[in-house]
Design a protein around this motif. Structure first.
Motif, short mmCIF file in Angstrom:
data_model
loop_
_atom_site.label_atom_id
_atom_site.label_comp_id
_atom_site.label_asym_id
_atom_site.label_seq_id
_atom_site.Cartn_x
_atom_site.Cartn_y
_atom_site.Cartn_z
N ILE A 6 0.86 -1.18 0.00
CA ILE A 6 0.00 0.00 0.00
C ILE A 6 0.90 1.22 0.00
O ILE A 6 1.85 1.31 0.79
CB ILE A 6 -0.90 0.04 1.26
CG1 ILE A 6 -1.84 -1.16 1.28
CG2 ILE A 6 -1.72 1.33 1.29
CD1 ILE A 6 -2.84 -1.20 0.14
N ILE A 7 0.60 2.18 -0.88
CA ILE A 7 1.36 3.42 -0.93
C ILE A 7 0.59 4.51 -0.21
O ILE A 7 -0.60 4.69 -0.44
CB ILE A 7 1.64 3.84 -2.39
CG1 ILE A 7 2.59 2.86 -3.06
CG2 ILE A 7 2.19 5.26 -2.45
CD1 ILE A 7 2.82 3.13 -4.53
N ILE A 8 1.27 5.22 0.69
CA ILE A 8 0.69 6.39 1.34
C ILE A 8 1.67 7.55 1.19
O ILE A 8 2.85 7.34 0.89
CB ILE A 8 0.37 6.15 2.83
CG1 ILE A 8 1.66 5.93 3.62
CG2 ILE A 8 -0.55 4.96 3.00
CD1 ILE A 8 1.45 5.92 5.12
N SER A 9 1.19 8.76 1.43
CA SER A 9 2.08 9.92 1.36
C SER A 9 2.60 10.25 2.76
O SER A 9 2.07 9.79 3.77
CB SER A 9 1.34 11.13 0.78
OG SER A 9 0.62 11.82 1.78
N SER A 10 3.63 11.07 2.80
CA SER A 10 4.24 11.45 4.08
C SER A 10 3.41 12.49 4.82
O SER A 10 3.75 12.86 5.95
CB SER A 10 5.65 12.02 3.83
OG SER A 10 5.59 13.12 2.94
N GLN A 11 2.32 12.95 4.22
CA GLN A 11 1.51 14.00 4.84
C GLN A 11 0.19 13.49 5.40
O GLN A 11 -0.72 14.27 5.69
CB GLN A 11 1.24 15.12 3.82
CG GLN A 11 2.50 15.80 3.34
CD GLN A 11 2.21 17.02 2.50
OE1 GLN A 11 1.13 17.58 2.53
NE2 GLN A 11 3.20 17.45 1.73
N GLU A 12 0.07 12.18 5.58
CA GLU A 12 -1.20 11.62 6.07
C GLU A 12 -1.39 11.91 7.56
O GLU A 12 -0.44 11.97 8.33
CB GLU A 12 -1.24 10.11 5.82
CG GLU A 12 -1.12 9.73 4.37
CD GLU A 12 -2.06 10.50 3.47
OE1 GLU A 12 -3.29 10.48 3.72
OE2 GLU A 12 -1.58 11.16 2.53
N HIS A 13 -2.65 12.07 7.93
CA HIS A 13 -3.01 12.25 9.34
C HIS A 13 -2.70 10.96 10.09
O HIS A 13 -2.86 9.87 9.55
CB HIS A 13 -4.50 12.59 9.45
CG HIS A 13 -4.92 13.06 10.80
ND1 HIS A 13 -5.11 12.19 11.85
CD2 HIS A 13 -5.20 14.31 11.26
CE1 HIS A 13 -5.48 12.88 12.91
NE2 HIS A 13 -5.55 14.17 12.59
N PRO A 14 -2.24 11.05 11.34
CA PRO A 14 -1.97 9.82 12.12
C PRO A 14 -3.15 8.86 12.15
O PRO A 14 -2.96 7.64 12.14
CB PRO A 14 -1.66 10.37 13.51
CG PRO A 14 -1.10 11.73 13.26
CD PRO A 14 -1.85 12.27 12.09
N ALA A 15 -4.38 9.41 12.17
CA ALA A 15 -5.56 8.55 12.19
C ALA A 15 -5.73 7.81 10.87
O ALA A 15 -6.37 6.75 10.82
CB ALA A 15 -6.82 9.37 12.48
#
Length: 204
Positions: A15-24
């Motif tokens: 799964i790819i996510i960005s470095s700016q995601e909310h902790p939740a």
């Protein structure tokens, strides 16, 4: 949380996510990484964003044959607007699911999910909608429902994903919020009725 836990994944999937995601938005993926053996790939996105092309390219370059989905926010906590449609278009060309966190977007500007065409879009309504704490919704695109399954059903062979659940609030709040949320996000009233009927009949 429901969005992340609904994607059908097996051990080794990425799964790819960005470095700016909310902790939740990150924590549910960390749980799945621990419990299901998936791999999270975090892509650094500068703040503020450099350009649409740069943002899309950074995510695209992280894709491998094991990648199954891209999870990202519509608007960051710092107020930066992600190029959602361009990311979705790129992901569709690679046959990847797109999971959008719209918590900071809904209520800030018009959102038409039929035009965005993401596979899933989640919102916590207590922010800019100013709805009661604990309310929210999750939209699942029809095209993606075979790749997602509710984490709350007991029969894992069930193929359909029944959606549009407003949680933690009394029934009247649910019914009054749902039509307005759907209208706001460009969801047709006919589709809304079908989803609600299917969800009700499925949970008798």
């Amino acid at each position: 949380d429901i969005q992340a836990h609904s994607v059908k994944l097996k051990k080794g999937d990425e799964i790819i996510i960005s470095s700016q995601e909310h902790p939740a938005g990150l924590r549910p993926w960390l749980v799945r990484q621990k419990n299901d053996g998936i791999k999270i790939k975090t892509v650094f996105i500068p703040s503020p964003l450099k350009s649409v092309t740069d943002t899309v390219s950074r995510l695209s370059n992280a894709i491998t044959p094991k990648t199954k989905a891209i999870s990202f926010c519509h608007v960051t906590r710092g107020g930066h607007l992600y190029p959602v449609k361009e990311i979705v278009d790129m992901a569709k060309e690679r046959n990847l699911l797109t999971l959008v966190d719209g918590a900071q977007a809904a209520g800030q500007f018009p959102i038409n999910l039929n035009k965005v065409r993401c596979d899933a879009y989640s919102v916590s309504l207590h922010k800019w909608i100013l709805a009661p704490a604990g309310t929210g919704f999750l939209f699942i695109n029809k095209e993606a429902r075979e790749k997602m399954i509710s984490p709350f059903i007991y029969d894992k062979n069930q193929s359909k994903f029944y959606i549009l659940e407003i949680n933690t609030q009394p029934g009247m709040t649910k019914l009054s919020l749902v039509p307005e949320i759907a209208k706001y996000c460009g969801i047709s009233f006919e589709d809304l009725n079908v989803w609600l009927v299917n969800d009700a009949s499925n949970n008798r």
